[in-house]
Design an enzyme around this catalytic site. Structure first.
Site, PDB file in Angstrom:
ATOM      1  N   HIS A  40       0.836  -1.199   0.000  1.00  0.00           N
ATOM      2  CA  HIS A  40       0.000   0.000   0.000  1.00  0.00           C
ATOM      3  C   HIS A  40       0.873   1.253   0.000  1.00  0.00           C
ATOM      4  CE1 HIS A  40       1.235  -0.225   4.196  1.00  0.00           C
ATOM      5  NE2 HIS A  40       0.949   1.065   4.275  1.00  0.00           N
ATOM      6  N   HIS A 124       5.151   6.446  -1.490  1.00  0.00           N
ATOM      7  CA  HIS A 124       6.006   5.324  -1.900  1.00  0.00           C
ATOM      8  C   HIS A 124       5.327   4.021  -1.482  1.00  0.00           C
ATOM      9  CE1 HIS A 124       6.943   6.056   2.307  1.00  0.00           C
ATOM     10  NE2 HIS A 124       7.244   4.767   2.390  1.00  0.00           N
TER      11      HIS A 124
END
Length: 182
Positions: A40, A124
């Site tokens: 995620h 990220h």
């Protein structure tokens, strides 16, 4: 008063992670890989939140994100936190014009709950928490090769309020609310 450990993010899948995993393991790097179903990116970590505040947070997020364009995200480049001298986290970079607007709206939704907007947002995908690096030079060389590597490009429509239960085997994520962006 019961609390839940929460964050706002998007669970996703990105092509090319298996190839990275194979290469990293060949380099003898030891650590804990993020489970496929837990990959995620995080818009905002909230920490421990009282259960009775969760419905209000859900509603405020829905209100603020209404009509917002889902971000087109390019997943590109491998890198580490905090730096190459002492790498602790291996991650895939993200580029997106629209993601900043989604983040701004999320920060606005959280302000009534005492959260100030974050100054730095570096989206990220965390892949690996590095425990031991055996071949630092080869690893740095691989990261250099992968600096601009294209992984994927896609629209990320979901913004989720996610509960994170920490266990000895790693975190267990449970989506408490899923908002679909336009």
């Amino acid at each position: 008063m019961a609390k839940k450990r929460l964050f706002i993010g998007t669970l996703t899948t990105v092509s090319g992670i298996e190839a990275v995993k194979e290469r990293i393991e060949l380099l003898g790097i030891l650590g804990k890989w993020v489970e496929k179903e837990n990959i995620h990116f995080t818009y905002r970590f909230l920490g421990d939140i009282e259960e009775e505040r969760i419905p209000q947070i859900k509603q405020m997020l829905k209100n603020k994100l209404k009509g917002i364009t889902a971000p087109m995200v390019t997943y590109k480049g491998l890198d580490v936190f905090p730096n190459l001298k002492s790498p602790r986290v291996l991650w895939i970079g993200m580029k997106s014009e629209e993601i900043e607007e989604v983040k701004r709206k999320i920060d606005q939704a959280l302000m009534p709950f005492g959260f100030s907007p974050e100054k730095i947002f570096k989206p990220h995908l965390t892949l690996l928490r590095i425990k031991k690096l055996r071949h630092a030079t080869k690893f740095k060389s691989y990261l250099f090769q992968m600096k601009e590597h294209f992984f994927d490009k896609k629209v990320e429509q979901k913004v989720c309020l996610i509960e994170s239960k920490l266990t000895s085997k790693g975190p267990i994520y449970k989506v408490l609310e899923e908002i679909i962006l336009d």
